[in-house]
Scaffold this active site. Sequence first.
Site, PDB file in Angstrom:
ATOM      1  N   ARG A   7       0.832  -1.221   0.000  1.00 37.51           N
ATOM      2  CA  ARG A   7       0.000   0.000   0.000  1.00 37.51           C
ATOM      3  C   ARG A   7       0.858   1.259   0.000  1.00 37.51           C
ATOM      4  NH1 ARG A   7      -1.226   1.300   5.932  1.00 37.51           N
ATOM      5  NH2 ARG A   7       0.016  -0.206   7.060  1.00 37.51           N
ATOM      6  N   SER A  34      -4.381   5.231   5.677  1.00 32.85           N
ATOM      7  CA  SER A  34      -4.083   3.797   5.708  1.00 32.85           C
ATOM      8  C   SER A  34      -3.934   3.205   4.315  1.00 32.85           C
ATOM      9  CB  SER A  34      -5.197   3.041   6.449  1.00 32.85           C
ATOM     10  OG  SER A  34      -5.315   3.533   7.769  1.00 32.85           O
ATOM     11  N   GLU A  55     -18.988   3.727   1.073  1.00 33.02           N
ATOM     12  CA  GLU A  55     -18.263   3.072  -0.013  1.00 33.02           C
ATOM     13  C   GLU A  55     -19.118   2.866  -1.259  1.00 33.02           C
ATOM     14  OE1 GLU A  55     -18.472   1.985   3.126  1.00 33.02           O
ATOM     15  OE2 GLU A  55     -16.457   2.251   3.911  1.00 33.02           O
ATOM     16  N   PHE A  80     -14.246  -3.581   2.660  1.00 32.62           N
ATOM     17  CA  PHE A  80     -15.245  -2.595   2.233  1.00 32.62           C
ATOM     18  C   PHE A  80     -15.229  -2.400   0.717  1.00 32.62           C
ATOM     19  CE2 PHE A  80     -13.586  -0.937   6.444  1.00 32.62           C
ATOM     20  CZ  PHE A  80     -14.512  -1.649   7.177  1.00 32.62           C
ATOM     21  N   HIS A 106      -5.244  -3.783   2.779  1.00 29.13           N
ATOM     22  CA  HIS A 106      -5.624  -4.565   3.952  1.00 29.13           C
ATOM     23  C   HIS A 106      -6.364  -5.839   3.580  1.00 29.13           C
ATOM     24  CE1 HIS A 106      -4.612  -0.608   5.453  1.00 29.13           C
ATOM     25  NE2 HIS A 106      -4.617  -1.039   6.687  1.00 29.13           N
ATOM     26  N   ASP A 114      -6.973  -6.196  14.191  1.00 24.17           N
ATOM     27  CA  ASP A 114      -8.344  -5.705  14.048  1.00 24.17           C
ATOM     28  C   ASP A 114      -9.370  -6.842  13.945  1.00 24.17           C
ATOM     29  OD1 ASP A 114      -7.885  -3.042  14.335  1.00 24.17           O
ATOM     30  OD2 ASP A 114      -7.809  -2.591  12.195  1.00 24.17           O
ATOM     31  N   ARG A 164      -1.604  -5.035   4.227  1.00 27.34           N
ATOM     32  CA  ARG A 164      -1.244  -4.057   5.258  1.00 27.34           C
ATOM     33  C   ARG A 164       0.233  -4.116   5.643  1.00 27.34           C
ATOM     34  NH1 ARG A 164      -1.360  -4.439  11.138  1.00 27.34           N
ATOM     35  NH2 ARG A 164      -1.320  -2.335  12.005  1.00 27.34           N
TER      36      ARG A 164
END
Lengths: 313, 300
Positions: A7, A34, A55, A80, A106, A114, A164
Amino acid sequence: MADIATREVYGRTLVELGGERPDVVVLDADVSPSTMTCYFAEAFPERHFDCGIAEQNMVSIAAGLASAGKVVFVSTFAVFAAPKVYDQVRMNLAQPGHNVKIVATHGGVTVGEDGFSHQAIEDLALMTSVPGLTVVVPADGPETEQVVRAAAQTPGPFYIRLGRPKVPAVHGDGYRFELGRAEVLREGRDVTIIACGLLVAEALKAAESLSAQGVGCRAVNMATIKPLDEAAVEAAARETGAIVVAQEHLEQGGLGGAVAQALARRYPVPVEFISLADCFGTSGPADALLEKYCLTGPHIADAARRALARKRS
Amino acid sequence: MSNSADQESPVAASPASAHANRVGVFHAVSQKGLSTLQETARRVRRHIVQMIGKAGSGHPGGSLSAVEVLVALYFQVMIHRPQEPCWPDRDRFILSKGHAAPALYTVLAEAGYFPTEELYTLRQLGSRLQGHADMTKTPGVEMSAGSVGMGLSFGIGTALAARLDGKDYRTYIMLGDGECDEGQIWEAAMAAAHFKIDNLTAIVDRNDIQLTAHTHQVMSLEPLADKWRAFGWHTMEIDGHDLSAVLSALEEARGVKGKPSVIISHTVKGKGVSFMEHDPGFHGKAPSPEQVEQALREIG
């Protein structure tokens, strides 16, 4: 080369693209620090739109922008960017063929602490099921830059899955990604491991350990899951006679399903799967989760031995 | 016919001249102009009833309620080129309630995007006129639709693109009132106000009926105008079958700066056909051949 998160490379590459192409527009859903589209937002604020935590709205806005000639990058977390917006992807991106690139960060269980709500393990199954959508999972930083650039240059909708954590580079600086083409990273005649994403590095570890035990193991980076390089899959089956598919994803669908279908149609051989077996993820450090779900080099090597044992003599 | 698209040569017009035409195109429609639009609306209704009757399936109620707004847009308000559907500077019309495709197909055909005879291929295998609007098949359709809730967001995209490119084309989106049950509509309502999008006009076809029953029975929408106002929109309410009111509202919307505009267009589901009016049963049911004949007698 130092480990780097895919990312992070995406964020930097977007800024380069933004400087080169005025038609690049970026959308995010309140996670730009992020997804790293924050770099683009800083460099080109007039072309970055934070759509808030909405989204579905974001994906449809992207389609409208693309219909008016923009190359649109849409980013949020994979949970998402795929399950939550499936209908919008289907209706607004894929069927019309709009030039929108979903870059989902992610992906997989390595989101870590998470927990299951943030760990996309079904996104590749969902996105490969959408007609006309190109699905790519780069293995490392150098490949991510190439994939993002290829997506910008190739008309039509894309789903690109990033991760991530920082990951080691399996490619050098001179690497050139070819969309839709498998990359043979290591040759071998006894068994083939086909992997994508951060499991490519684990596949290489497995291939090395197998080689040390006298087993010739081919390692294939299959970054493009759709359209799949079926010729490379068939060649691996013909030439090595046993296959392991490794992905940070549910066993159902994604790379595993695509490879199994190609083999069934073209050249059936024993296949073993390194993936999550019909379960959700859980909280924990990324490395511990890879171990818990048997997504590491030693587990891949074990699967290769199982596949070998099933080969017809 | 005072079709704004006919007021300029599709070949010769440059974007600059098109922009010049955008000012004052429709603020003074003559009585003759109005009666021409009314006559067009009558023809559109006849086509809608007949094409759905021939197809044997489709959505007559919400197609008939939308007619005056569509006629006003395509024959008076919007700058567009039927011979060049992808002209980059065209005003955009996005039918978010995609089941009203027969109404859109008919105004497109009447405007010259394709022959009116083609309307009678609706829903048949191989037809360019799909059951719900499909932008990959039908010239002039801006967005594939049918899964409701997405058109307002899509319109924000085209409106933002116009802003980024410094172009002054406008985006019009027609929503169903039942469609406003969808959460995405309100995501988009928030976003359009947040981004201060003033080159966009939404029209809610407020015919009070959705698939199962009247909207207040299925899911309460009122106070609908207050909701839009609370979301930061310039909000108008009109009789959506009064062409003068439709034109005035569309013009008022064009003058609003710094915020998006919405027209709550109060209409009658099945308008013009007595046995369809106010009847949820004709949301998604085709008229029989005898009913088509009766409907045509009523429409005139």
